[in-house]
Design an enzyme around this catalytic site. Structure first.
Site, PDB file in Angstrom:
ATOM      1  N   TRP A 176      30.385  47.205  35.831  1.00 52.40           N
ATOM      2  CA  TRP A 176      30.642  46.109  36.780  1.00 52.40           C
ATOM      3  C   TRP A 176      32.103  45.697  36.821  1.00 52.40           C
ATOM      4  O   TRP A 176      32.497  44.891  37.668  1.00 52.40           O
ATOM      5  CB  TRP A 176      29.771  44.904  36.417  1.00 52.40           C
ATOM      6  CG  TRP A 176      28.338  45.039  36.835  1.00 52.40           C
ATOM      7  CD1 TRP A 176      27.791  46.040  37.582  1.00 52.40           C
ATOM      8  CD2 TRP A 176      27.277  44.123  36.536  1.00 52.40           C
ATOM      9  NE1 TRP A 176      26.448  45.805  37.778  1.00 52.40           N
ATOM     10  CE2 TRP A 176      26.103  44.634  37.142  1.00 52.40           C
ATOM     11  CE3 TRP A 176      27.186  42.926  35.834  1.00 52.40           C
ATOM     12  CZ2 TRP A 176      24.877  43.983  37.056  1.00 52.40           C
ATOM     13  CZ3 TRP A 176      25.964  42.283  35.735  1.00 52.40           C
ATOM     14  CH2 TRP A 176      24.821  42.812  36.342  1.00 52.40           C
ATOM     15  N   GLU A 179      41.286  52.285  33.790  1.00 53.13           N
ATOM     16  CA  GLU A 179      41.919  50.989  34.101  1.00 53.13           C
ATOM     17  C   GLU A 179      42.473  50.352  32.834  1.00 53.13           C
ATOM     18  O   GLU A 179      43.492  49.656  32.873  1.00 53.13           O
ATOM     19  CB  GLU A 179      40.905  50.077  34.809  1.00 53.13           C
ATOM     20  CG  GLU A 179      40.677  50.544  36.244  1.00 53.13           C
ATOM     21  CD  GLU A 179      39.298  50.273  36.809  1.00 53.13           C
ATOM     22  OE1 GLU A 179      38.546  49.465  36.230  1.00 53.13           O
ATOM     23  OE2 GLU A 179      38.960  50.893  37.838  1.00 53.13           O
ATOM     24  N   GLY A 192      37.239  54.069  43.063  1.00 53.48           N
ATOM     25  CA  GLY A 192      37.419  52.966  44.003  1.00 53.48           C
ATOM     26  C   GLY A 192      38.131  53.361  45.287  1.00 53.48           C
ATOM     27  O   GLY A 192      38.568  52.505  46.050  1.00 53.48           O
ATOM     28  N   GLY A 251      30.884  52.291  39.627  1.00 55.01           N
ATOM     29  CA  GLY A 251      31.535  50.995  39.797  1.00 55.01           C
ATOM     30  C   GLY A 251      30.965  50.261  41.003  1.00 55.01           C
ATOM     31  O   GLY A 251      29.892  49.657  40.938  1.00 55.01           O
ATOM     32  N   GLY A 252      31.663  50.347  42.134  1.00 56.31           N
ATOM     33  CA  GLY A 252      31.316  49.579  43.335  1.00 56.31           C
ATOM     34  C   GLY A 252      29.845  49.611  43.734  1.00 56.31           C
ATOM     35  O   GLY A 252      29.246  48.573  44.024  1.00 56.31           O
TER      36      GLY A 252
END
Ligand code: 13P
Length: 248
Positions: free
Chosen positions: A10, A97, A170, A229-230
């Site tokens: 998340w 990240e 992303g 992720g998204g």
């Protein structure tokens, strides 16, 4: 045949209330799934609430980061014991990240993996090349260095590897299934060469995975799951991903 493993990352999304809302909608959609492992890596502040709701469910709770000491004067950091008492049984380590924004090196990643495994937490280790590295034909070299540095002196039990090419995260630009399988094959061969038990390790693909491309990615022999992720932020979309990964 390795059991498929779909994990949600998340990132820095969802308050406690949003976490509760997600889990209450998501669990009924996947409660009969036993042929796919499912985990959710929630932000630290949501772990307590998530743990209460996920107890006795088929969904594993994970954290997104950990510190490499057990306790002490490390303001703002979170120890393995804290994660375990918050209900986590797994942790993502080495996400690009964290490497990019928090200067995490392979050595730091290695220290984090060591303490996580020592504490009995399972680990998803993230590796992957940047666009410049891919264009300079350095993908395998980068994977080599990340694997050797991150897994130094570490056995493979409790480990999942997530191959996440940075250029696909992303961006909506997914690796093709062939590109993913090629990198996964390289990773598998590396693990076979240097470690015991490599055949059982699951290798997830991460980077713009959606309900529309998961089946094609999972059709590849070396793609054992996804780190998402998204598309993991909405219960119906994440449930679709899980259901698409079921063994046919
Ligand atoms: P996206 O699925 O949003 O591309 O993120 C991938 C990722 O970084 C999962 O860890």
């Amino acid at each position: 045949m390795r059991k498929p493993y779909i994990a949600a990352n998340w990132k820095m999304n969802k308050t406690i209330e949003e976490t509760e809302e997600f889990i209450n909608s998501f669990l009924p959609l996947v409660n009969d799934v036993s042929d796919v492992d499912i985990s959710i890596a929630a932000p630290f502040t949501s772990l307590g609430a998530a743990s209460r709701l996920l107890k006795s469910s088929n969904v594993i709770l994970a954290a997104q980061n950990i510190f490499y000491e057990e306790k002490g004067a490390y303001t703002g950091e979170i120890s393995p014991g804290m994660l375990k008492s918050a209900g986590c049984s797994s942790v993502i380590i080495g996400h690009s990240e964290r490497r990019q924004y928090f200067s995490e090196t392979d050595d730091i990643v290695n220290r984090k993996i060591k303490i996580a495994r020592k504490s009995g937490l399972d680990v998803i280790l993230c590796i992957g090349e940047s666009l410049e590295e891919r264009e300079a034909d350095k993908t395998f070299e980068v994977l080599d260095m990340q694997l050797a540095g991150s897994l130094k002196d570490m056995p493979l039990d409790g480990m999942t590897i997530a191959y996440e090419p940075i250029w696909a995260i992303g961006t909506g630009k997914t690796a093709t299934k062939e590109q993913a399988n090629e990198a996964h094959t390289y990773i598998r061969e590396w693990l076979m060469k240097y470690k015991e038990g490599a055949d059982a390790v699951r290798i997830q693909y991460g980077g713009s995975v959606t309900p529309d491309n998961i089946e094609s990615l999972m059709s590849q022999p070396e793609v054992d799951g996804a780190l998402v992720g998204g598309a993991s932020l909405k219960p119906d979309s994440f449930a679709k991903l899980v259901l698409s990964a079921r063994i046919k």
